[in-house]
Scaffold this motif. Sequence first.
Motif, PDB file in Angstrom:
ATOM      1  N   ALA A 268       0.901  -1.152   0.263  1.00 51.96           N
ATOM      2  CA  ALA A 268       0.020   0.052  -0.060  1.00 51.96           C
ATOM      3  C   ALA A 268       0.820   1.310  -0.011  1.00 51.96           C
ATOM      4  CB  ALA A 268      -0.825  -0.127   1.140  1.00 51.96           C
ATOM      5  N   MET A 269       2.070   1.242   0.582  1.00 49.59           N
ATOM      6  CA  MET A 269       2.920   2.401   0.431  1.00 49.59           C
ATOM      7  C   MET A 269       4.211   1.849   0.417  1.00 49.59           C
ATOM      8  SD  MET A 269       2.175   3.243   4.587  1.00 49.59           S
ATOM      9  CE  MET A 269       3.780   4.160   4.848  1.00 49.59           C
TER      10      MET A 269
ATOM     11  N   GLU B  77      10.965   9.562 -13.515  1.00 55.22           N
ATOM     12  CA  GLU B  77      11.417  10.671 -12.380  1.00 55.22           C
ATOM     13  C   GLU B  77      10.442  10.301 -11.209  1.00 55.22           C
ATOM     14  OE1 GLU B  77       7.845  12.398 -14.611  1.00 55.22           O
ATOM     15  OE2 GLU B  77       9.609  11.201 -14.986  1.00 55.22           O
ATOM     16  N   LEU B  78      11.059  10.670 -10.017  1.00 59.75           N
ATOM     17  CA  LEU B  78      10.230  10.464  -8.624  1.00 59.75           C
ATOM     18  C   LEU B  78       9.202  11.351  -8.556  1.00 59.75           C
ATOM     19  CD1 LEU B  78      13.242  10.583  -6.123  1.00 59.75           C
ATOM     20  CD2 LEU B  78      11.631   8.404  -6.320  1.00 59.75           C
ATOM     21  N   ARG B  79       8.025  10.877  -7.880  1.00 61.68           N
ATOM     22  CA  ARG B  79       6.888  11.404  -7.770  1.00 61.68           C
ATOM     23  C   ARG B  79       6.545  11.042  -5.862  1.00 61.68           C
ATOM     24  NH1 ARG B  79       2.518  10.283 -12.545  1.00 61.68           N
ATOM     25  NH2 ARG B  79       3.596  11.244 -14.229  1.00 61.68           N
TER      26      ARG B  79
ATOM     27  N   SER C  51       7.088   4.854  -7.811  1.00 63.62           N
ATOM     28  CA  SER C  51       6.513   6.072  -7.099  1.00 63.62           C
ATOM     29  C   SER C  51       5.357   6.599  -7.984  1.00 63.62           C
ATOM     30  CB  SER C  51       7.339   7.239  -6.911  1.00 63.62           C
ATOM     31  OG  SER C  51       8.002   7.800  -8.332  1.00 63.62           O
ATOM     32  N   HIS C  52       5.351   5.997  -9.383  1.00 66.17           N
ATOM     33  CA  HIS C  52       4.356   6.457 -10.221  1.00 66.17           C
ATOM     34  C   HIS C  52       3.222   5.144 -10.098  1.00 66.17           C
ATOM     35  CE1 HIS C  52       6.292   9.139 -13.460  1.00 66.17           C
ATOM     36  NE2 HIS C  52       6.949   9.095 -12.354  1.00 66.17           N
ATOM     37  N   VAL C  53       3.500   4.122  -9.317  1.00 59.13           N
ATOM     38  CA  VAL C  53       2.478   3.122  -9.186  1.00 59.13           C
ATOM     39  C   VAL C  53       1.631   3.388  -7.830  1.00 59.13           C
ATOM     40  CG1 VAL C  53       2.237   0.768  -9.292  1.00 59.13           C
ATOM     41  CG2 VAL C  53       3.712   1.853 -10.908  1.00 59.13           C
ATOM     42  N   LEU C  54       2.385   3.338  -6.916  1.00 56.73           N
ATOM     43  CA  LEU C  54       1.817   3.657  -5.469  1.00 56.73           C
ATOM     44  C   LEU C  54       2.397   4.607  -4.689  1.00 56.73           C
ATOM     45  CD1 LEU C  54       3.159   0.796  -3.110  1.00 56.73           C
ATOM     46  CD2 LEU C  54       3.963   0.563  -5.596  1.00 56.73           C
ATOM     47  N   PRO C  55       1.867   5.099  -3.480  1.00 54.28           N
ATOM     48  CA  PRO C  55       2.330   5.998  -2.771  1.00 54.28           C
ATOM     49  C   PRO C  55       3.694   5.885  -2.133  1.00 54.28           C
ATOM     50  CG  PRO C  55      -0.114   5.626  -2.159  1.00 54.28           C
ATOM     51  CD  PRO C  55       0.522   4.733  -3.225  1.00 54.28           C
TER      52      PRO C  55
END
Length: 401
Positions: free
Chosen positions: A146-147, A279-281, A321-325
């Motif tokens: 989930a994270m 890139e990071l999100r 980070s593009h897929v999950l928190p």
Amino acid sequence: MTQIGQRGAQAVQAVAGDLVELSHSLHAEPELAFEERRSVAKVTDLLDGYGFEVATGVADLPTAFTATYGSGDLVVGLCAEYDALPGLGHACGHNMIAAISVGAARGLAEIADELGITVMVLGTPAEETGGGKIVMAEAGVFDSVAMAMMVHPGRIDEIASSSLALDDLAIRYTGVEAHAAASPERGRNAADAATVAQVSLGLLRQYLKSGQQIHGIVSDGGSAPNIVTAHSELLYYLRAVDESSLSDLRERAEACFAAGALAAGCTYEISPVSPTYVELRHDQRLLEAYRGAIADLGREAMPAALEGVRPLGSTDMGNISHVLPSIHPMIGIESNGAGTHEIEFAAAAASPSADQAVVDGALALAATAVGAAADAQWREDLLQQQEKRVGAVSRDAGRRR
């Protein structure tokens, strides 16, 4: 800090010696991408001793693993990296990253039942090249998570660190061998093709967009001066601020690679060495919870207004980070001004300052997870996002069948 959070922190502090020992042991025996067998054994042996259920060789990667503890519906993912750099050892501090995630996992395991969480350490090989996290995500290893969190060492605590999208490419030229003195006219020089390509790339640099970068090496330039070489190879990184800009750069760079082949009368092929890194999100709620946890430990982070000005490089954590928190903050160590991928930083990654950062990073990650799990609305949001994501993956798989 809540009472349950204090219990988690105490559990981290109780194994501080183990964490430092693990960090130093990994540092002393650096291993390259997809070859991290000793490193995996060291990390998983410690987790097994803490009562985690360990599975190795996940995603058909011999040096990938998962280690889980608890049975709660909210799965907290902690990413461990442990690959090193050729010739530089742990100059990116991955020894610390693994120890930090193990420490946070041990703290959360102590309170997993009360929080209703499952703690999962994801052993992710080949971050420097190879994209282990991407391979694992494509195999479904992150589906239940989930994270996802990790902490990377640097020169300063930077909470919202940024990264660049990356293409990792091998360009191979094929020509015709000949005697360089007796019959050069019979040859087609693959090394010349590589030279022309590099000159073209050098001229292109003036016209790059902001944030675009090109850098590479000649990994094969021939075997002897008196042989017109039939084979050469370039290894190049293309970087940009995001996927769109990277796609533009790739098109222009590929024209330079083609120019080398055309000029030298050779053929060529371009092959990805790693999957494309994006890139990071950062997830903002996780980020602010981590920011608060670091402040509670007395660490002084870079002002938020200055974060992300200089990217840390590229990381396959961007794809996660593009897929999950997710979050990927930096934790500062004393390195006498040296940055990552410098030999001085490798030495600093096993210093007393690094040892303190290992413990602090573990404490901060554990506190961040506690904050998310204990907040009813936040927890529900995370679970709903995870359920929606897995449902979308299942629907896509069904359409492919």
